[in-house]
Design an enzyme around this catalytic site. Structure first.
Site, PDB file in Angstrom:
ATOM      1  N   ASP A   1       0.280   3.583   3.826  1.00 36.61           N
ATOM      2  CA  ASP A   1       1.664   3.933   3.820  1.00 36.61           C
ATOM      3  C   ASP A   1       2.159   4.239   2.579  1.00 36.61           C
ATOM      4  O   ASP A   1       3.500   4.184   2.070  1.00 36.61           O
ATOM      5  CB  ASP A   1       2.529   3.405   4.464  1.00 36.61           C
ATOM      6  CG  ASP A   1       2.196   3.147   6.147  1.00 36.61           C
ATOM      7  OD1 ASP A   1       1.547   4.175   6.509  1.00 36.61           O
ATOM      8  OD2 ASP A   1       2.411   2.196   6.830  1.00 36.61           O
ATOM      9  N   GLU A   2       1.453   4.341   1.318  1.00 41.25           N
ATOM     10  CA  GLU A   2       1.831   4.411  -0.117  1.00 41.25           C
ATOM     11  C   GLU A   2       1.464   5.799  -0.601  1.00 41.25           C
ATOM     12  O   GLU A   2       1.563   5.698  -1.867  1.00 41.25           O
ATOM     13  CB  GLU A   2       1.480   3.153  -0.906  1.00 41.25           C
ATOM     14  CG  GLU A   2       2.321   1.817  -0.414  1.00 41.25           C
ATOM     15  CD  GLU A   2       2.136   0.864  -1.189  1.00 41.25           C
ATOM     16  OE1 GLU A   2       1.491   1.053  -2.403  1.00 41.25           O
ATOM     17  OE2 GLU A   2       2.283  -0.310  -0.827  1.00 41.25           O
TER      18      GLU A   2
END
Length: 283
Positions: free
Chosen positions: A227-228
């Site tokens: 999620d980055e």
């Protein structure tokens, strides 16, 4: 007769880049339909997107040769995309199908010019949807023992189908570091949170517990860092203390569908360029 292309380029910023590129395009008989550029003053990198129409008799290789003097002079990284070719994508989904349905609808009405060549899921939930759209459906359950095998099947499917993009439309499985690296820049995920806040499981419930006043969704490229990945598109909507966690989820589903569709459209139109951990998005 002309043929539509999109040129994207990046290089170290120097005077004369735009003039060099546009001069070569004009000399080739091409007509520029759209142009956008960005200079990142922090990194010193220059980014540009040009949509143009080349003479129909001119091949992509000939265009590349025409641009080579400018490319070599400024040490550019370039991509030329044939806009007459309809891009292909694989959509991956789990139990929640709202984002998948929205993508299919936007294709049906012509807003999104793309072809879904396969739907892949770890559940059977969306098989009927795929069958109604005449799209091949692949039910590949995932567990610790077969995760590597299933990901190799995905790589094979990408190659076999000629897919340009893999879309994680609420596919609730974490891709391995190996797969994320092999398909870097070709996998878009919709995260049901306004990243970087509330990562991981049940972000709407996390947001509800924290009493937030805005919720949102984030479409980003998938990287080994969960999620980055570089963010493509985001949207928020105001919520109140009177709303339940289920109200948050319902509101979030609408946002997710819109954000993912916009991100996919911008990617397929070559409007998104990677800039380290960030993106340059030409609207």
């Amino acid at each position: 007769m002309t043929h539509p292309y999109v040129l994207t380029l990046s290089c170290t910023d120097r005077p004369g880049i735009v003039a060099a590129v546009t001069t070569e395009l004009a000399a080739s008989g091409s007509n520029i339909a759209e142009s956008a550029q960005f200079w990142d003053r922090v990194t010193g990198r220059f980014f540009m997107r040009i949509a143009f129409h080349a003479p129909d008799a001119m091949t992509k290789d000939e265009i590349e040769r025409a641009l080579k003097p400018a490319v070599d002079r400024f040490d550019m990284k370039t991509t030329i995309s044939d806009q007459a070719r309809r891009p292909k994508m694989i959509v991956m989904v789990s139990k929640f199908d709202h984002a998948l349905l929205h993508l299919l609808y936007q294709i049906r009405v012509g807003w999104l010019d793309a072809e879904v060549v396969a739907v892949v899921s770890n559940h059977e939930t969306s098989r009927r949807t795929a069958e109604l759209e005449n799209i091949p459906y692949h039910h590949w359950p995932v567990n610790k023992e077969n995760k590597t095998e299933q990901e190799e099947k995905l790589i094979a499917l990408v190659k076999e189908s000629g897919a340009d993009l893999v879309v994680l439309a609420r596919y609730m499985q974490v891709l391995s570091d190996n797969l994320s690296k092999r398909l870097f820049g070709k996998v878009i995920n919709i995260h049901h949170s306004f990243l970087p806040s509330f990562k991981g499981a049940k972000p709407y419930h996390q947001a509800h517990e924290r009493g937030v006043k805005l919720i949102g969704a984030t479409a980003h490229y998938v990287t080994p860092d969960l999620d980055e990945g570089p963010i493509i598109e985001q949207e928020t909507e105001r919520v109140t203390h009177a709303m339940s966690a289920d109200d948050f989820v319902a509101t979030g589903r609408d946002i997710e569908s819109r954000v993912l569709a916009r991100a996919v459209k911008m990617h397929l139109e070559n409007r998104v360029m990677l800039n380290g951990h960030k993106t340059v998005v030409f609207g």
